[in-house]
Design a protein around this motif. Sequence first.
Motif, PDB file in Angstrom:
ATOM      1  N   VAL A 346       0.825  -1.191  -0.072  1.00  0.00           N
ATOM      2  CA  VAL A 346      -0.056  -0.033   0.022  1.00  0.00           C
ATOM      3  C   VAL A 346       0.886   1.256   0.094  1.00  0.00           C
ATOM      4  N   THR A 347       0.869   1.958  -1.115  1.00  0.00           N
ATOM      5  CA  THR A 347       1.877   3.109  -1.329  1.00  0.00           C
ATOM      6  C   THR A 347       1.620   4.200  -0.544  1.00  0.00           C
ATOM      7  N   GLU A 348       2.619   5.121  -0.045  1.00  0.00           N
ATOM      8  CA  GLU A 348       2.342   6.248   0.549  1.00  0.00           C
ATOM      9  C   GLU A 348       1.752   7.255  -0.059  1.00  0.00           C
ATOM     10  N   ASP A 349       1.774   7.362  -1.377  1.00  0.00           N
ATOM     11  CA  ASP A 349       1.282   8.393  -2.410  1.00  0.00           C
ATOM     12  C   ASP A 349      -0.122   7.602  -3.011  1.00  0.00           C
ATOM     13  N   ARG A 350      -1.315   7.520  -2.038  1.00  0.00           N
ATOM     14  CA  ARG A 350      -2.498   6.960  -2.601  1.00  0.00           C
ATOM     15  C   ARG A 350      -3.044   7.565  -3.891  1.00  0.00           C
ATOM     16  N   LYS A 351      -2.681   8.985  -3.746  1.00  0.00           N
ATOM     17  CA  LYS A 351      -3.595   9.934  -4.925  1.00  0.00           C
ATOM     18  C   LYS A 351      -2.817   9.434  -6.208  1.00  0.00           C
ATOM     19  N   GLY A 352      -1.516   9.691  -6.210  1.00  0.00           N
ATOM     20  CA  GLY A 352      -0.627   9.476  -7.385  1.00  0.00           C
ATOM     21  C   GLY A 352      -0.301   8.169  -7.982  1.00  0.00           C
ATOM     22  N   ASN A 353      -0.256   7.159  -7.001  1.00  0.00           N
ATOM     23  CA  ASN A 353       0.209   5.753  -7.431  1.00  0.00           C
ATOM     24  C   ASN A 353      -0.746   4.654  -6.974  1.00  0.00           C
ATOM     25  N   GLY A 354      -1.510   5.087  -5.876  1.00  0.00           N
ATOM     26  CA  GLY A 354      -2.361   3.889  -5.281  1.00  0.00           C
ATOM     27  C   GLY A 354      -3.874   3.520  -5.915  1.00  0.00           C
ATOM     28  N   LEU A 355      -4.228   4.713  -6.332  1.00  0.00           N
ATOM     29  CA  LEU A 355      -5.817   4.637  -6.459  1.00  0.00           C
ATOM     30  C   LEU A 355      -6.026   5.460  -7.881  1.00  0.00           C
ATOM     31  N   PHE A 356      -7.221   4.960  -8.390  1.00  0.00           N
ATOM     32  CA  PHE A 356      -7.714   5.721  -9.612  1.00  0.00           C
ATOM     33  C   PHE A 356      -8.783   6.860  -9.384  1.00  0.00           C
ATOM     34  N   LEU A 357      -8.260   7.829  -9.151  1.00  0.00           N
ATOM     35  CA  LEU A 357      -9.246   8.802  -8.552  1.00  0.00           C
ATOM     36  C   LEU A 357     -10.489   8.943  -9.112  1.00  0.00           C
ATOM     37  N   ILE A 358     -10.384   8.889 -10.545  1.00  0.00           N
ATOM     38  CA  ILE A 358     -11.450   9.251 -11.457  1.00  0.00           C
ATOM     39  C   ILE A 358     -12.536   7.875 -11.710  1.00  0.00           C
ATOM     40  N   GLN A 359     -12.287   6.972 -11.046  1.00  0.00           N
ATOM     41  CA  GLN A 359     -13.101   5.662 -11.150  1.00  0.00           C
ATOM     42  C   GLN A 359     -13.757   5.468  -9.723  1.00  0.00           C
ATOM     43  N   ASP A 360     -14.510   4.566  -9.724  1.00  0.00           N
ATOM     44  CA  ASP A 360     -15.467   4.349  -8.482  1.00  0.00           C
ATOM     45  C   ASP A 360     -14.610   3.571  -7.409  1.00  0.00           C
ATOM     46  N   LYS A 362     -15.832   0.474  -6.271  1.00  0.00           N
ATOM     47  CA  LYS A 362     -15.860  -0.930  -6.761  1.00  0.00           C
ATOM     48  C   LYS A 362     -14.670  -1.242  -7.745  1.00  0.00           C
ATOM     49  N   SER A 363     -14.674  -0.390  -8.608  1.00  0.00           N
ATOM     50  CA  SER A 363     -13.455  -0.436  -9.439  1.00  0.00           C
ATOM     51  C   SER A 363     -11.843  -0.497  -8.986  1.00  0.00           C
ATOM     52  N   ASN A 364     -11.925   0.274  -8.138  1.00  0.00           N
ATOM     53  CA  ASN A 364     -10.588   0.709  -7.301  1.00  0.00           C
ATOM     54  C   ASN A 364     -10.179  -0.766  -6.336  1.00  0.00           C
ATOM     55  N   ILE A 365     -11.435  -1.416  -5.917  1.00  0.00           N
ATOM     56  CA  ILE A 365     -11.329  -2.344  -4.858  1.00  0.00           C
ATOM     57  C   ILE A 365     -10.842  -3.678  -5.607  1.00  0.00           C
ATOM     58  N   THR A 366     -11.365  -3.744  -6.833  1.00  0.00           N
ATOM     59  CA  THR A 366     -11.043  -5.104  -7.455  1.00  0.00           C
ATOM     60  C   THR A 366      -9.895  -4.931  -8.680  1.00  0.00           C
ATOM     61  N   THR A 367      -9.583  -3.915  -8.829  1.00  0.00           N
ATOM     62  CA  THR A 367      -8.521  -3.610  -9.729  1.00  0.00           C
ATOM     63  C   THR A 367      -7.189  -4.545  -9.688  1.00  0.00           C
ATOM     64  N   ALA A 368      -6.806  -4.822  -8.608  1.00  0.00           N
ATOM     65  CA  ALA A 368      -5.515  -5.511  -8.225  1.00  0.00           C
ATOM     66  C   ALA A 368      -5.649  -7.206  -8.479  1.00  0.00           C
ATOM     67  N   ASN A 369      -7.154  -7.507  -8.580  1.00  0.00           N
ATOM     68  CA  ASN A 369      -7.269  -8.783  -8.542  1.00  0.00           C
ATOM     69  C   ASN A 369      -8.583  -9.138  -9.520  1.00  0.00           C
ATOM     70  N   LEU A 370      -8.224  -8.611 -10.715  1.00  0.00           N
ATOM     71  CA  LEU A 370      -9.736  -8.855 -11.775  1.00  0.00           C
ATOM     72  C   LEU A 370      -9.784 -10.342 -11.904  1.00  0.00           C
TER      73      LEU A 370
END
Length: 507
Positions: A346-360, A362-370
Amino acid sequence: MSEYILEMNDISKEFVGVKAITNVNFKVRKGEIHCLIGENGAGKSTLMKVLSGVYPYGTYQGDIVFDGNVQQFNKISDSVKAGIAIIYQELALFPDLTVYENIYAGNEVKRGAFVDWNQTIVQAKEMLQKVKLNVNPETLVKELGVGKQQLVEIAKALSKEVQLLILDEPTAALNEDDSENLLELLKELKKQGITCIMISHKLKEVISIADKATILRDGKTICTLDSTKGEVTETNIIKNMVGREINDIYPKRKNKKFGDSILELKNWSAYDAELGRHVVKNANLHVKKGEIIGIAGLMGSGRTELALSIFGNTKSYKLQGELVVDGHPRKFSHPSDAIKAGIAYVTEDRKGNGLFLIQDIKSNITTANLKGISSLNGVINENEEVKIANDYKSSLNIKAPSLEQFVGNLSGGNQQKVSLGKWMFVGPKLLILDEPTRGIDVGAKFEIYTIMNELISEGLSIIMISSELGEVLGMSDRIYVMAEGEIKGELPIEEANQENIMQLATQ
């Protein structure tokens, strides 16, 4: 003449039927340092955006009285002309321009129709002296550290003859020395008659600097605490922020049980070809099942570089030494290899590298294990995706109207929970948390710590990198201390304290 430079009376603001702030009252006396405090989502940033004209007059209810006059700011430039400047956590500087060009960007010093660059440099030097920043004004901003860039922002505000300076989490990305220097500067500006509003989650800073502290909760004004009356205390702040007392912000784990080694590093080194030096040198470290390992150290000590070298080596370091997972030597050439081996980061830079801010959510939670929500032919099962995301939204107490909410619109604490959910869904054995509570409030911190303890009780192991010594001491079972890319020492929690950690960190 009023003793208040600012009065915000009965301010309300809503978004698509959701009230962000309701009848908020906020008063600031001339020449004081007034801290604005509240959990993420309490309405602090919304209130300041109303004040600065980001949300223009007519889009909110209530009155703004500044310097004795009712104001109707329709854009940011209106509040700037009135003498109000706001500095956000994400600095608004031009990295490829010089310091003096940044200070006077949009406020150029002119002789007739042309910019007088010589006079600009002279005046920039004066502004830099005011903020006690000893740099050549012709230096490019990108060549400065974050702490010095913060001072350039303040110099820029001072160049516009600011009366009220608003700082949003000004020390969030600073080390202890830079944070201390900034707080001392605010005290100096106070002596010069400049009023400051500071939004901060760091309670020690608030206690050390605030003349008054106003607390918001759920979009409403809860109270204003007065330091001269001894009201600005950690207990008072926490109780009013979260609506309850948190006697121990670091929840204790009972019946600690450690198993076999999950991960071991032997003489582990990482060489950064771009920097031309080792960022990790001969590190020896081990993590047991059911254990929280804290990694402490100053900024630049190599903590994040160590994490990245373990998690698939995304920076393409030249690696040496041995990485052992579950008793077997491993080599990871990509994060997917580390994930398959049961390691998540879990990166220290959640906005830059950790999450897709323009996605919802559910998409963010499942993105690492599609694969976990897909059929054999690779088609995503949307019903399963919703079910999984709902489970994590519930178990992690992610506060949002629905799973369709864009992650960029969530508070920092809820973004961090989404980031945790994303990596928990891959089913790790070892979770590396890099600055897990940076930029989030005390209530959200308590929730994150509680989640960490629950994960440990379920058999996971955690490596926690943190710049907050209280957090390292409060949550770890063992602590490694890094400096200049090396592990300088290993401390059982029973022997660790702030003094011996700092002694090792400054070797």
